[in-house]
Design an enzyme around this catalytic site. Structure first.
Site, PDB file in Angstrom:
ATOM      1  N   HIS A   1      46.849 -29.237  21.478  1.00 55.68           N
ATOM      2  CA  HIS A   1      47.250 -28.309  22.522  1.00 55.68           C
ATOM      3  C   HIS A   1      48.647 -28.667  23.012  1.00 55.68           C
ATOM      4  O   HIS A   1      49.001 -29.840  23.084  1.00 55.68           O
ATOM      5  CB  HIS A   1      46.274 -28.368  23.692  1.00 55.68           C
ATOM      6  CG  HIS A   1      44.853 -28.078  23.317  1.00 55.68           C
ATOM      7  ND1 HIS A   1      44.009 -29.060  22.865  1.00 55.68           N
ATOM      8  CD2 HIS A   1      44.145 -26.917  23.313  1.00 55.68           C
ATOM      9  CE1 HIS A   1      42.820 -28.523  22.610  1.00 55.68           C
ATOM     10  NE2 HIS A   1      42.880 -27.221  22.854  1.00 55.68           N
TER      11      HIS A   1
ATOM     12  N   HIS B   1      47.952 -32.026  30.388  1.00 56.30           N
ATOM     13  CA  HIS B   1      48.091 -30.680  30.976  1.00 56.30           C
ATOM     14  C   HIS B   1      48.353 -30.724  32.480  1.00 56.30           C
ATOM     15  O   HIS B   1      48.453 -29.690  33.123  1.00 56.30           O
ATOM     16  CB  HIS B   1      46.834 -29.845  30.711  1.00 56.30           C
ATOM     17  CG  HIS B   1      46.605 -29.550  29.262  1.00 56.30           C
ATOM     18  ND1 HIS B   1      47.560 -28.930  28.473  1.00 56.30           N
ATOM     19  CD2 HIS B   1      45.553 -29.808  28.441  1.00 56.30           C
ATOM     20  CE1 HIS B   1      47.085 -28.822  27.228  1.00 56.30           C
ATOM     21  NE2 HIS B   1      45.876 -29.353  27.186  1.00 56.30           N
TER      22      HIS B   1
ATOM     23  N   ASP C   1      48.942 -34.061  20.407  1.00 54.24           N
ATOM     24  CA  ASP C   1      47.682 -33.374  20.710  1.00 54.24           C
ATOM     25  C   ASP C   1      47.775 -31.953  20.157  1.00 54.24           C
ATOM     26  O   ASP C   1      48.856 -31.382  20.066  1.00 54.24           O
ATOM     27  CB  ASP C   1      47.484 -33.344  22.223  1.00 54.24           C
ATOM     28  CG  ASP C   1      46.104 -32.832  22.625  1.00 54.24           C
ATOM     29  OD1 ASP C   1      45.236 -33.673  22.899  1.00 54.24           O
ATOM     30  OD2 ASP C   1      45.916 -31.594  22.676  1.00 54.24           O
TER      31      ASP C   1
ATOM     32  N   ASP D   1      42.640 -33.887  18.440  1.00 58.14           N
ATOM     33  CA  ASP D   1      41.961 -32.624  18.205  1.00 58.14           C
ATOM     34  C   ASP D   1      42.615 -31.801  17.101  1.00 58.14           C
ATOM     35  O   ASP D   1      42.286 -30.641  16.912  1.00 58.14           O
ATOM     36  CB  ASP D   1      41.841 -31.816  19.502  1.00 58.14           C
ATOM     37  CG  ASP D   1      43.072 -31.925  20.358  1.00 58.14           C
ATOM     38  OD1 ASP D   1      44.088 -32.475  19.882  1.00 58.14           O
ATOM     39  OD2 ASP D   1      43.035 -31.467  21.505  1.00 58.14           O
TER      40      ASP D   1
END
Lengths: 451, 557
Positions: free
Chosen positions: A155, A114, A153, A242
């Site tokens: 996200h 991120h 991931d 995740d």
């Protein structure tokens, strides 16, 4: 009674940073990889012939500034843990580039996907983009590389996307839970790259509840065909964990075996750990599965205790949605040149503005960006960023393949940029691998509580 | 007052020494040839020593033998029955390739929580099957059995007293590594009878000579183990290099970080002592390709020594890695570094003319005189040792660490001195000193360094303790401690309890409390967070009584 031999030589940096946390009960805390350590040590994975453990190296300020403008300064925002975690990625990257191993796994924390070009503090648990810091280091050491980063991931890998937005030599594909239902709320098919790298950013937002079947479908029917066409020298997997059905922060239904199978099909040269916060029920098994799959070993016995066949079942609607999405995205990828003409035509510059929030640092910033649409190179990028109450800064990036015309423009911009107007001015002269800096932090700035 | 006796059975020689406890001097020294009968040559050396010191004055007798190492190397093992409980993870097929292995149900997770229960009727069937086949020794290993041994204990309940020996993996090591623990349990069972018989034989013989002092065997970590305990015989493997390192420690005059080089005929062993503390292997000893969890001194054996083959290929000189026999001067087939020493007059042994003759083609190919070629060969040998030593030190310095503090501030070793031991060590000093670039010392009794190491090594022990206050469990497998703890059980509590258990264990192993120094090697403490709440703590401690020596040898070189 002899340990098995890896079919594929694999290097691993395991750096769990047992003495680092964002805060005591934060998901990104000391024992995140404790149970993973217990599992991989008890499995004896580092005793397998052909699996080699490497110590992490330490990334340097130069390595970070090749990618980032750190505000108010690298010393203030980047901590040792980040230099080690990026250094861990660099160490496996080097082992692969030198041919010591065929594949590498950076099992490190803290994560980085991120982190965008401008770093003002923690954003989505990340400060610096460890894949980007590694990749740009490898490009400096080993020359031009055509690279694909596949971010799995849960996200959206918005930081990596932003860093490589305008780079035609870095294909970025993100598979993630639909941004309408999860942080950071981006990663839609329309996000397709800047003028210099149009069609080299590809997003696959997936419905909540997507299971093994859906992930593998997207790998087979979208990712692998695009890789076949793009022909990268190096494939990097941002291996967030995740998507696991037991993850407390997300809503997907991938299993440890699903992860292992995804890794086997993708066959990345490098896997870099990103998120994943089901530290007891998922990570020990997912990491074991990924490592075994990378090393070409049997993964059929990697079954997490919470597993049952129902946990990974996805709806028919999801099947159909993903089929249509993959078809649409393949179409867009194949027609990217026509789409480029429609979007940018004969404009000379592409200008955008955006707002960015560094969540855990609690800093909002406003960015104005201008990229030259250049026929000879990806084009110089000028980025002005302003964070009210903090600073106003300027980042000039001349890409690795920057042409003489863009160089002139970058140099002029740097010469003309005034420290009256900006606090820090950074010029990344990538072809010469140097950064020039003017100005610097003002001592009066108050920093976030995390730093 | 009194004597410590050390007997070291090496590949070619069996050495014995008696160390005078009050003066720290070597009171007796014996060298006999090693024969195929290890018991016979051990006794021959012991008898040689007992002729020179009064039996009543003997305080301890310690044997370092190659019995176990040889048995593993030649595959002369008693085939054990093997029972494994592997749980999820790596495919366990690489462990089940022995003839009588049964993979049974039963699985634990990383916190020692039961995933799959054991099936008692299945265990009973396996036990019956073993008995039917005439299997007399059995090894049992379960994944994460150190965290929760109840599945291994369930096997014990059914199998106990029905076999001559039952090896449960959680008793052998509390460290993580299921395959190594299973392999160690397997070897421990497979070696039990041979080891036990050897102990009976030497005990009878030693007592027959009127020596009442305790008997010990040297372990791979340089520590002594009471012979009468007859536990894990596999731990006595690789005691030779360990004896050499402990001997170097007893004889060194240098402080700080030093290298020990044991130069033999076929190989040179490289190790390190840091302020008298030997470095340990990270995971355990590798014995003839079996990766075990046996604590072992960190040692690198390289294939160069006094009897290495010297040859020139396309103008390139090589020393080793093969040994074709003795030196040419002593009737061997090919030129060796020992011949070079004889040619240069550094070693007065054998037939110098034969050595010169063997060196003629070497000198010719290198366009050197025979003397120059001899010098070149000895330098080459020393350079090879120096290069491998550098790799060894780099390896030590790149051991993985898992905290930022250790990574940034961890100590990097840099040896400042070297200690040479082994028969011909003294002769190589100038060459090794030049190649290493650090001062080199050869202690007076370097020719019996191993026996000295055996004579003076102390008992060593390791325990691994884990407390999980969320589950309320405490385990110290090596001490057989498994009990419940309260939620407020702290790291301080664990440290205190671990050290207490270590002391109890030490006493039961015959450790004298004089000079007893337990130490904590590693400790870590984490919050256990489930959902979003802290439910307890995870504390872990690795503590040891480290391998060390009872006394220094006071005579200087």
């Amino acid at each position: 009674m002899k340990f098995p031999k890896a079919g594929v030589k694999t290097g691993v940096v395991f750096f769990p940073a047992f003495d680092w946390a964002i805060s005591a009960n934060h998901p990104e805390r000391e024992e995140r990889l404790l149970y993973t350590r217990d599992q991989i040590f008890e499995e004896g994975l580092f005793d397998v012939e052909g699996i080699t453990e490497y110590p992490p190296s330490l990334a340097t300020v130069e390595d970070v500034e090749r990618v980032h403008l750190c505000l108010p300064s690298p010393e203030k925002v980047v901590t040792s843990s980040h230099y080690i975690s990026a250094g861990g990625a660099i160490a496996v990257g080097e082992a692969v580039m030198k041919g010591e191993v065929e594949r590498g796994f950076a099992l490190v924390r803290p994560p980085g996907h991120h982190a965008t070009r401008v770093v003002r503090g923690l954003r989505g648990f990340c400060v610096i983009n460890i894949e980007a810091v590694m990749l740009e280091y490898l490009r400096k050491q080993y020359g031009p590389l055509r690279v694909a980063i596949i971010d799995t991931d849960c996200h959206h890998g918005d930081g990596t996307q932003e860093v490589y937005w305008n780079d035609p030599d870095t294909l970025f594909i993100s598979l993630h839970q639909d941004g309408r239902t999860l942080y950071p709320g981006t990663g839609f098919p329309s996000e397709f790259g800047g003028p210099g790298g149009y069609g080299a950013t590809l997003n696959i937002p997936m419905p909540p509840g997507t299971g093994d079947k859906g992930y593998l479908y997207v790998i087979d029917n979208f990712v692998l065909p695009v890789l076949e066409d793009f022909k990268p020298d190096l494939v990097i997997n941002s291996a967030g964990q995740d998507n696991h059905f037991s993850d407390p922060l997300t809503n997907m239904s991938l299993t440890a075996k699903g992860y292992a199978e995804l890794t086997r099909r993708l066959s990345p040269h490098l896997a870099v750990l990103e998120g994943g916060y089901s530290v007891q029920s998922a990570l020990p098994y997912v990491n074991t599965g990924i490592l075994l799959a990378l090393a070409g070993l049997d993964t059929s016995n990697v079954i997490e205790p919470l597993y049952s066949p129902e946990v990974s079942v996805q709806s028919k609607k999801t099947d159909e949605f993903l089929k249509e999405l993959c078809e649409m995205m393949l179409y867009r990828y194949e027609n990217r040149e026509n789409l480029f003409e429609e979007s940018f035509g004969d404009k000379e510059y592409h200008e955008t503005t955006k707002n960015l929030f560094h969540d855990e640092a609690g800093i909002s910033e406003h960015q104005r960006e201008k990229t030259r649409i250049c026929r000879d190179c990806p084009g110089v990028t000028l980025l002005a960023t302003s964070a009210p109450g903090y600073s106003e800064d300027y980042l000039i990036t001349l890409p690795l393949r920057g042409c003489p015309r863009c160089r002139r423009e970058a140099e002029e911009a740097f010469a003309n940029a005034s420290t009256e107007e900006f606090d820090t001015i950074l010029f990344q002269d990538r072809p010469n691998d140097v950064t020039y800096k003017k100005g610097g932090p003002k001592p009066t700035h108050t920093r976030s509580r995390w730093l | 007052m009194g004597y410590y006796i050390g007997i070291d059975v090496g590949g070619t020689h069996t050495d014995g020494v008696a160390v005078d406890v009050s003066t720290g001097s070597v009171a007796a020294k014996v060298k006999v040839e090693t024969s195929l009968d290890l018991y016979a040559c051990s006794m021959e050396a012991l008898e040689g020593i007992l002729e020179k010191v009064p039996t009543k004055e003997v305080k301890r007798v310690l044997f370092s033998t190659t019995l176990v190492t040889n048995a593993v190397a030649t595959g002369t093992l008693e085939p054990p029955g093997l029972i494994l409980m592997a749980g999820p993870g790596m495919n366990p097929s690489f462990l089940t390739d022995t003839p009588d292995c049964h993979l049974i149900s039963g699985a634990m997770d990383h916190r020692g929580r039961e995933i799959v229960p054991v099936d008692k009727s299945e265990i009973a069937r396996v036990v019956d099957n073993f008995l039917l086949k005439g299997i007399a020794v059995v090894a049992v290993a379960g994944k994460f059995s150190g965290r929760n041994p109840s599945h291994e204990l369930a096997v014990k309940e059914i199998a106990a007293d029905r076999f001559d020996y039952l090896s449960l993996s959680h008793n052998l090591s509390g460290a993580l590594n299921f395959p190594r623990r299973a392999i160690t349990a397997y070897l421990s069972a497979a070696l039990w009878r041979r080891h036990s018989n050897f102990i009976s034989a030497i005990t009878r013989a030693v007592r027959g000579h009127g020596v009442e002092a305790p008997l010990y065997l040297l372990q791979a970590d340089g520590g002594a183990a009471l012979a009468e305990s007859r536990e894990n015989g596999a731990e006595t493997a690789l005691s030779g290099p360990a004896a050499s390192i402990m001997g170097a420690d007893a004889m060194r005059s240098f402080e700080g970080e030093l290298l020990t080089l044991d130069i033999g005929g076929t190989t040179t062993d490289i190790a390190m002592l840091i302020d008298g503390v030997p470095l340990l292997e990270q995971h355990g000893a590798t014995i003839s390709g079996y990766k075990t969890q046996i604590r072992s001194l960190y040692n690198r054996s390289i294939p160069v020594g006094g009897d290495s083959e010297v040859k020139v290929d396309d103008g390139v000189l090589t020393v080793g890695p093969k040994r074709r026999g003795k030196a040419a001067a002593l009737g061997g087939p090919l030129p060796t570094p020992t011949d070079a020493l004889i040619i240069l007059g550094r070693y007065a042994k054998g037939d110098a003319d034969r050595a010169r003759k063997a060196f003629e083609p070497i000198a010719k190919e290198l366009s050197l005189t025979i003397e120059e070629a001899s010098e070149r060969v000895l330098s080459k040998l020393a350079e090879t040792i120096a290069r491998e030593t550098e790799n060894f030190v780099n390896e030590v310095n790149s051991r993985p660490v898992y905290t930022i503090r250790e990574l940034l501030h961890g100590h990097k070793v840099a040896p400042t001195h070297a200690l040479l031991v082994g028969g011909p060590a003294r002769l190589f000093v100038p060459y090794v000193e030049e190649a290493l670039g650090i001062p080199v010392e050869v202690p007076r009794h370097s020719d019996v360094a191993n026996a000295i190491g055996a004579a003076v090594s102390r008992v060593s022990l390791e325990v691994n303790a884990t407390a999980d206050t969320s589950k309320g469990d405490l385990s110290i497998p090596e001490a057989g401690v498994y009990r419940k703890v309260k939620s407020n059980y702290s790291m301080g509590n664990l440290e205190k309890e671990t050290l207490k258990e270590l002391e109890t264990l030490a006493r039961s192993h015959g450790v004298t409390m004089r000079g007893y120094q337990p130490e904590v090697l590693e400790s870590e403490s984490f919050n256990i967070i489930e959902g979003y709440a802290r439910t307890g703590s995870f504390h872990r401690i690795r503590a040891q009584v480290r391998p060390s020596i009872l006394c220094k040898i006071k005579e200087s070189g």
